[in-house]
Design a protein around this motif. Structure first.
Motif, short mmCIF file in Angstrom:
data_model
loop_
_atom_site.label_atom_id
_atom_site.label_comp_id
_atom_site.label_asym_id
_atom_site.label_seq_id
_atom_site.Cartn_x
_atom_site.Cartn_y
_atom_site.Cartn_z
N CYS A 123 0.83 -1.21 0.00
CA CYS A 123 0.00 0.00 0.00
C CYS A 123 0.86 1.26 0.00
CB CYS A 123 -0.94 0.00 1.20
SG CYS A 123 -2.20 -1.28 1.17
N ASN A 126 2.85 1.58 -3.42
CA ASN A 126 2.00 1.92 -4.56
C ASN A 126 1.70 3.40 -4.66
OD1 ASN A 126 0.50 0.67 -6.80
ND2 ASN A 126 -1.31 1.51 -5.78
N SER A 132 5.70 1.67 -8.15
CA SER A 132 4.37 1.12 -8.42
C SER A 132 4.44 -0.21 -9.16
CB SER A 132 3.55 2.13 -9.23
OG SER A 132 4.18 2.42 -10.46
N ALA A 135 5.30 -2.91 -6.77
CA ALA A 135 4.18 -3.03 -5.84
C ALA A 135 3.05 -3.84 -6.47
CB ALA A 135 3.68 -1.65 -5.43
N GLN A 136 2.75 -3.56 -7.74
CA GLN A 136 1.70 -4.30 -8.43
C GLN A 136 2.13 -5.75 -8.67
OE1 GLN A 136 -1.39 -3.27 -9.30
NE2 GLN A 136 -0.98 -1.36 -8.20
N LEU A 164 -5.32 1.25 -2.28
CA LEU A 164 -4.73 0.78 -3.52
C LEU A 164 -5.52 1.23 -4.75
CD1 LEU A 164 -3.75 -2.87 -2.54
CD2 LEU A 164 -2.17 -1.10 -3.31
N TYR A 167 -4.77 4.92 -6.44
CA TYR A 167 -3.41 5.03 -6.97
C TYR A 167 -3.19 4.06 -8.13
CZ TYR A 167 -1.83 8.07 -3.20
OH TYR A 167 -1.66 9.15 -2.35
N THR A 168 -3.77 2.87 -8.04
CA THR A 168 -3.64 1.91 -9.14
C THR A 168 -4.31 2.44 -10.40
OG1 THR A 168 -3.59 0.05 -7.60
CG2 THR A 168 -4.16 -0.43 -9.88
N HIS A 171 -2.00 5.03 -11.88
CA HIS A 171 -0.85 4.43 -12.57
C HIS A 171 -1.26 3.85 -13.93
CE1 HIS A 171 1.38 5.19 -9.03
NE2 HIS A 171 0.99 4.15 -8.35
#
Length: 254
Positions: A123, A126, A132, A135-136, A164, A167-168, A171
């Motif tokens: 978390c 990310n 990122s 993190a993913q 998450l 921010y995901t 990205h």
């Protein structure tokens, strides 16, 4: 003050106090004990740090990540996962597949408590665009290892998922823009003609005399300007086509 009149060291660590309630309270000085405990903890931490460095030097990534989680060092966990991912890419490029330690295999080997901590680390990672991707990657390994029902039982699952999602999504939008912009380069190279921008383009391959070569080199800045011009024209063409498709809607190009 001593309790039995002796002059021993144990008596010197005790203090008696009394009040109007006729109760006596015995106070013990534990300053030295606490100092010794802090010194022992610091020494133990130094030994663990050295052990972690040795594990990383031997490329024992599973042991390194487990120890880093136990020491609560998210950045060490992050750099170790990045090292694993880089080795995976090298193995895939060389052998066509990852045969050693992988991000998925490491995450699979974590126990439930360690997985909960890693989810909390993910978390935080990310939120930074530089971290990122890894993190993913780790998040994907967690999802493959634990079913949604098991993940929902993690104490920090709801909070992490809520953190998450935005921010995901951000990205993904950034990656879509990068992919879209990369098409401009292909479009430019497929439509431009270097021969019209550089006089005597064949001279770049080694033919011709020195004077022609010098002229060709001098013309390179003009070629760069042509590339920029074609890129700008390509961008405008894409924008115009989008505006036509969207019925004149505004399109913002970054």
């Amino acid at each position: 003050a001593g309790t039995d009149g002796n002059d021993g060291d144990a008596d010197e660590c005790l203090v008696l106090s009394g009040g109007a309630d006729s109760r006596l309270v015995v106070w013990r000085d534990v300053t030295v004990i606490e100092q010794e405990e802090r010194a022992a903890e610091a020494e133990q931490r130094v030994l663990q740090e050295q052990a972690l460095s040795n594990l990383l030097r031997r490329h024992d990534y599973r042991g390194a990540i487990s120890l880093a989680i136990r020491l609560d060092q998210p950045f060490r966990v992050l750099t170790t996962f990045k090292a694993i991912a880089e080795r995976e890419l090298e193995q895939c490029a060389a052998d066509g597949g990852a045969t050693g330690v992988t991000v998925l295999s490491v995450v699979t080997g974590l126990d439930k408590e360690q997985a909960e901590k890693v989810l909390g680390y993910v978390c935080d990672w990310n939120t930074n665009a530089h971290h990122s991707l890894i993190a993913q990657r780790v998040l994907g390994a967690l999802v493959r290892t634990y079913s949604p029902q098991r993940l929902a039982k993690f104490p920090n699952a709801k909070k992490c998922i809520e953190a998450l999602l935005p921010y995901t999504d951000r990205h993904m939008q950034r990656l879509d823009r990068l992919l879209e912009q990369s098409f401009f380069v292909d479009y430019t190279w497929s439509n431009m003609k270097l021969s019209s921008a550089v006089e005597g383009g064949d001279n770049l391959n080694g033919s011709g005399d020195g004077q022609d070569d010098a002229q060709a080199v001098d013309a390179l800045p003009s070629a760069a300007d042509s590339i920029m011009l074609y890129a700008k024209m390509a961008a405008e063409a894409v924008v115009n086509s989008r505006e036509g498709a969207n019925g004149g809607a505004d399109v913002v190009m970054e």
